[in-house]
Design an enzyme around this catalytic site. Structure first.
Site: not given
Length: 1273
Positions: A242, A245-246, A316, A323
């Site tokens: 993840h 991805e960011h 991020e 998040e």
């Protein structure tokens, strides 16, 4: 969006919610009221027989807190299918847009589930099968990937040794008979493949798929799917997929350059995949023609050439940590618990994509880079392109030009010796031909297979398999005890009983036949449960049996889900088990078989007719999910033809045999021959509310759960009786009598003219008015073949509730929905009438309106049937005491759950403060609910159904003759009730709390085991038509501002013709009734972009921030709201930063580039939706409403022109109407954690209530939230 009560046959509490939507915990301040579970009523087979599908079950996604992905922080201010002209929510997107049929949309899914779930319209979205199909070719026995035929990196879905032959022959071919060799041979034949889908593979191993599709025109979808996810992480890498991805996505400069072209982009991560996707125009004024090469170049940089800059990694890291806290709602925690128990034997239970906080804090750029080098290479990726593409050979050339050399420059050539993957390569690589000649022959794929073996292919072989313990008879000797997850934030009881089996690919006619039989069987179960018990108050809130394929989990899961008030949990489980047993033992009746088969075939035919109106993103989702599950991809027409072919071979005995196998894990629980449940999990509250005692400890033990299941197995059962289904609700003789009595006709639209009908050629809209005072708008549209939608809007809504009857309208609407009866017809008869005619009906209430919406097909008099139902509701609705009791109890339960939700508690406090305690905009309190009676709620609702206070709009593929016949027959014969002239003026006025107030800045503390924080900032705005709460008409003030006052460029040249034309357009915009609707929408886009850039990207104070405008139509007010999530340590700074952005538009001027980008976003959204019947229904709303006098046909005709005409000065005119000063702005910060640090603990609420969009008001159920990350932007 306001609270919606759907008249639906089945409970629509989705157990596997799409995380992208359900975690949308922002405050849409129009929606601070319950999203209660829809009542069980008036549903169609489109809902009854369908799957709720949403791709990628557990995915980590960024930002994306809007219903549309945000681009550089720009979020959308309205939901899908909602127009700028109307905030009244339209039918859910899935329920009205074109869908794929069973054979071609086996699993169109954003979550990875293709399932038999009867709550969301989409009859043929599921193609799961119970067992492996009989192989026709030897290669069908090759171990396959759990996540698709082209993804050689996941676990096998094969059954344990010795089970294959037994299960295959017993289930798929039972009843066929050895003597019927012709049928047997037919059922083993392969299904046809999609004729337009082209597949290929580059020399470096990268696979690609191309599908030309014209909806929406001049746009395309490009998705790069890299076959790596959280399952591939080592113990010290949890969350690193993840993180990449960011960093890769937001660090791409080439992606950023696309933002000004009108492209939208996003990304997400799940167990097995990381997907980067771009939705783009095919060309742009600012580019040299074709945009596809630029999009491909951006995807190439994102996936294969990212720059892991330390600054971006740190940025991020902060975003992901925010998040993680934002995602960690009680719903998410429940999902994690369900997955952990369901997959306790493998890594799926330990590798949630969002990752672990302590590890996320440690990784440096080098650690992240190494993971990227390990998994990000062309041979481990698939590119999907779907859209308005005319030349496939050119597209293939562009793909090769961009990606052809990627991966070759740093790879050493290794000998193509056999490996674990190599033995499977020829089977796993797609070999589908699309019949194109020349250079596009299929040799491209097969040749490149051999050549690509030299590139990194060996890495596939070392990937850890995901092994499952299947729920098969004899597969296990030890039953798992029921597991209990107890938490103080859970409100209600939920019970989940899981059965886990291998995914069965749907590739032959026999496979498809199996799917159809199971769908028929399970449809009967849902209908029975929810009609049998609704005549009295049932012990359950909902009972659902879901049968789902999950490409992301590599299995098929059947789930019995029961939700109930905690005090009724044992009775609820007993009823669920009893009804499952009844269906398993006695099967479906002949009538049920005929009814549901007919409904499925009608819907399939309807979808086949809409083959040219399916959007590119829907087609792409369906293809990706079908590939992930190994299903054959067919188009809608092929799917319908295949379904018709197999339908003729189905026998009642086979349906009951196949269906019974699905239910055995429940119906035969405890028997040696029954499949062992994969898990039984109950999610329960720590305390419950007992009348007269208050909060009391809730105790429950695993042995009690087992005892409740076994008690249900002992309950007496009997066969289901056949029901008599009415062919019509209003007979021809009754209609004739009504004609003689009421003489329906069209009358003049106004006293100034003698015209009884106005038709606008440009828009195709016809306006007319009936002699009983009901205005009607209709539009003939061929976009959705043989389909139509209709909406009745009644002015008033909750605003008309008096101080003595707070909650009467919203409870009344729910009561009407719960009852489900009209005239002398029972609830069951009405529901089956809707099933037979493919009618889907919903009823909802908002602050301003009551709306009833119908979706129907024009086949077999479907439109006439929908009009009959509307007529009966208006003339012969039945109000029942037990329905009223259920409705009131649901709102009472929902109110009591407010203190258990951080978002709702915070929003509630804000709304109460800003609107001076007005309960019409929050939850009705227990005291208000107690004061209501059946008569008071009936009067509150039905008194609004008066003459000119109603408006009906219809959009569909009908003829003028047919629609006007229905209008006169069924609307014209409604009893004339006079006109409503004064009620609007008699509303209790809506006011904002006088300023300044000590309630303008508040805080809420929620005791929780985990830390989280959120905040809402809100303030007054005008309504859509320029009226303010203090009675001002803003058009009077802006009319004094001439365009001559607008600063002009420093030039001595006179205005050219073009400049003069632009000035005329600006004058027209400022005098147009939609001026504030247009400019406020642009303003919202600009503010959203700035919030993302500043608060999230630059300052790193949040993961998710958004600005929303709620502009009323009938009420003279509106408001704006900023919602932001953060950590307890940063939330105060985040609030201050949001306020600075909101107030900084004068000091930091809006640029032309910002405005142009906002225009492109809104115009493209409009263009993408313009072919949708549901979107047109929104445009037609209030066209003849006396309470919305400024809405006229120009608001529809001039929409595009008005957006194009808007200038920076126009946006500032709207901005200046928002009250953003310290005395007008309200904020509330919510913090959850173990210690209150002196803040206010939310223990009880004295008045009102609130709702966030994703909260269901019942015990959280499902396992979808934890399977994916949020959209990146």
């Amino acid at each position: 969006m306001a609270a919606t009560t759907s008249l639906s046959l089945l409970p629509q509490i989705t157990p596997y919610r799409s995380h992208k939507l359900s975690n949308d915990n922002r405050l849409k301040l129009k929606c601070l009221r319950p999203r209660l579970p829809p009542p069980l009523n008036l549903n169609s087979p489109l809902s009854l027989l369908s799957s709720s599908i949403s791709r990628h079950p557990i995915r980590a996604v960024y930002g994306g807190s809007g219903f549309f992905p945000k681009t550089n922080g720009c979020s959308n201010t309205s939901i899908r299918h909602k127009s700028v002209l109307s905030e009244l929510p339209l039918a859910k997107a899935d329920s009205l847009r074109p869908r794929h049929c069973v054979s071609c949309s086996l699993c169109r899914s954003r979550r990875g589930y293709s399932r038999f779930k009867t709550s969301i319209p989409s009859v043929f979205s599921d193609k799961s099968s119970f067992c492996l199909s009989k192989p026709k070719q030897c290669d069908a026995l090759v171990p396959c990937a759990t996540v698709g035929p082209d993804e050689p990196h996941a676990a096998s879905t094969a059954l344990p040794e010795g089970i294959i032959e037994k299960q295959d022959l017993d289930l798929l071919y039972s009843g066929v008979g050895g003597d019927d060799k012709e049928l047997d041979e037919f059922l083993t034949c392969q299904l046809p493949s999609h004729p337009k889908l082209y597949r290929g593979q580059l020399k470096n191993g990268m696979r690609y798929l191309i599908l030309p599709n014209k909806v929406p025109p001049n746009r395309f979808e490009a998705h790069m799917e890299v076959h790596v996810g959280s399952i591939d992480e080592e113990d010290d890498e949890q969350g690193i997929a993840h993180m990449i991805e960011h960093v890769a996505f937001l660090g791409s400069k080439k992606r950023e350059k696309l933002l000004g072209t009108g492209a939208r982009s996003n990304a997400y991560t799940d167990f097995h995949h990381t997907v980067f996707h771009i939705h783009s125009p095919t060309s742009s004024k600012d580019s040299d023609g074709d945009l596809l090469p630029y999009v491909l170049d951006a995807l190439n940089e994102i996936a294969f050439h990212p720059k892991f800059l330390s600054s971006r990694v740190e940025k991020e890291r902060r975003a992901i940590l925010s998040e993680l806290q934002m995602m960690n709602t009680i719903d998410y925690r429940v999902d994690c618990q369900l997955l952990q128990h369901l997959h306790s034997e493998n890594k799926l239970s330990k590798r949630f994509p969002i990752g672990l906080e302590d590890q996320i804090k440690k990784w440096d750029a080098d650690k992240i880079r190494k993971f990227h080098e390990r998994w990000y290479f062309p041979g481990n990726a698939t590119l999907y392109i779907v859209g308005d593409i005319d030349d496939i050979s050119k597209t293939v050339f562009q793909i090769e030009a961009v990606f052809g050399q990627t991966g070759t420059e740093s790879e050493a050539v290794s000998p193509s010796s056999p490996s674990a993957f190599g033995a499977m390569a020829s089977f796993l690589v797609p070999k589908l031909s699309v019949g194109l000649g020349g250079s596009l022959s299929n040799e491209r794929s097969s040749n490149s297979v051999e050549q690509s073996k030299i590139f990194k292919k060996e890495r596939h072989a070392v990937r850890p398999p995901v092994k499952h313990n299947w729920s098969l008879p004899g597969s296990s000797t030890d039953e798992k005890l029921p597991q209990i997850f107890q938490h103080e934030l859970i409100q209600n009881f939920s019970f989940n009983m899981f059965c886990k089996i291998p995914v069965s690919k749907v590739q032959t006619y026999g496979d498809l036949r199996n799917v159809l039989m199971k769908r028929i069987f399970l449809s009967a179960l849902h209908f029975r449960i929810n009609t049998r018990y609704k005549s009295s108050n049932p012990p359950f809130t909902s009972i659902e049996l879901d049968h789902s394929d999950s490409g992301r989990e590599g299995c098929t899961v059947t789930t019995l889900t029961v939700t109930a008030e905690p005090k009724n949990w044992q009775s609820a489980i007993k009823v669920a088990v009893q009804e499952v047993r009844r269906l398993k033992e006695f099967g479906v009746t002949k009538g049920e078989l005929t009814r549901y088969m007919d409904a499925l075939l009608k819907d399939s035919e309807h979808l086949a007719a809409m083959i040219d109106n399916v959007s590119s993103v829907d087609n792409l989702d369906f293809i990706m999910e079908s590939d992930a599950l190994g299903h054959t991809v067919m188009d809608q027409r092929q799917g319908h033809e295949s379904l018709v072919t197999v339908a003729g071979t189905i026998k009642l005995e086979e349906v009951n045999f196949i269906g019974a196998k699905v239910l055995e894990f429940v119906s035969d629980y405890g028997k040696p021959t029954a499949p062992i449940p994969a898990a039984i999990v109950a999610c329960v509250p720590r305390k419950v509310h007992i009348e007269g005692k208050g909060e009391t400890e809730f105790t429950i033990f695993p042995s009690e759960i087992t005892a409740a299941i076994k008690a249900g197995l002992k309950e007496p059962i009997e066969a289901e009786p056949e029901l008599e289904v009415p062919k019509e609700l209003l007979s021809s003789s009754q209609l004739q009598e009504l004609w003689l009595e009421r003489s329906p006709s069209f009358i003049s639209l106004s006293s100034e003219t003698n015209v009884s009908k106005i038709h606008d050629k440009e828009t195709g809209i016809t306006q007319c008015r009936l002699s009983n005072g009901i205005p009607v708008n209709y539009k003939i549209s061929k976009s959705e073949a043989r389909g139509g939608v209709m909406r009745l809007i009644v002015g008033g809504g909750r605003a008309v509730e008096s101080s003595e009857s707070r909650g009467a309208v919203v409870v009344g609407v729910r009561t009407l929905s719960e009852g489900g009866r009209v005239g002398n017809f029972s609830r069951e008869q009405v529901e089956l009438f809707c099933v037979n005619h493919l009618i889907n009906c919903s009823l909802e209430s908002t602050e301003e309106f009551i709306a009833m919406e119908f979706r129907f097909t024009l086949r077999d008099n479907g439109m006439r049937a929908a009009f009959q139902l509307l007529h009966m509701v208006l003339e012969h609705s039945v109000w029942l005491d037990d329905a009223f009791d259920r409705a009131r109890q649901l709102y009472l339960s929902y109110y009591r759950s407010i203190p258990k939700s951080l978002e709702r508690s915070t929003a509630h406090k804000l709304m109460i403060a800003m609107l001076d305690g007005d309960e019409r905009f929050v939850e009705p309190t227990p005291k208000s609910l107690q004061n209501l009676t059946l008569q008071s709620v009936k009067d509150a609702v039905m008194n609004q159904f008066v003459g000119n206070n109603m408006e009906v709009s219809i959009v569909g593929d009908f003829s003028e003759e047919d629609i006007e016949s229905c209008i006169l027959d069924y609307l014209g014969t409604v009893r004339a009730t006079g006109n409503l002239t004064s009620n609007h003026d008699e509303y209790a006025p809506v006011v904002f709390r006088p300023s300044p107030s000590d309630l303008q800045s508040q805080q809420v503390f929620l005791k929780d085991t985990d830390e989280r924080a959120c905040a809402y900032i809100a303030g007054p705005a005008p309504n859509r038509w320029g009226f303010t709460v203090d009675g001002k008409d803003l058009f009077e003030s802006i009319s004094s501002i001439s365009t001559g006052d607008v600063p002009q460029p420093d030039t001595e040249e006179s205005l050219t013709g073009a400049e003069g034309f632009e000035k005329d357009l600006q004058r027209k915009l400022r005098g147009h009734p939609l001026f504030f609707g247009i400019t406020m929408g642009l303003l919202a886009e600009i503010i959203n972009s700035r919030l993302f850039t500043t608060v999230r990207d630059s300052l790193g104070l949040t993961y998710d921030v958004s600005f929303e405008l709620n502009l009323f139509d009938r009420l003279n007010l509106g408001w704006y709201v900023i919602s932001v999530t953060s950590t307890p340590g940063k939330v105060h700074k985040a609030v201050d930063a949001c306020k600075n952005v909101l107030r900084g538009l004068h000091s930091n001027k809006i640029t032309q580039r910002e405005l142009d980008r906002a225009k492109r976003t809104l115009l493209m959204r409009h263009e993408a939706e313009i072919k949708s019947n549901a979107y047109w229904l929104g445009l037609l709303a209030h066209l003849q409403a006396s309470s919305v006098p400024r809405k006229d046909i120009s608001c529809i005709k001039d929409l595009t022109l008005l957006y194009e005409a808007a200038g920076i000065e126009d946006v500032y005119l709207s901005y200046d109407q928002l009250k953003v000063d310290e005395d007008s702005l309200y904020s509330c910060i919510g913090i959850a954690g173990a210690h209150d640090d002196g803040e206010i603990v939310v223990e009880s609420i004295e008045e009102g209530g609130s709702s966030d969009e994703g909260f269901q008001g019942v015990g959280p159920v499902g396992r979808g939230l934890s399977t994916m990350t949020r959209p990146t932007t």
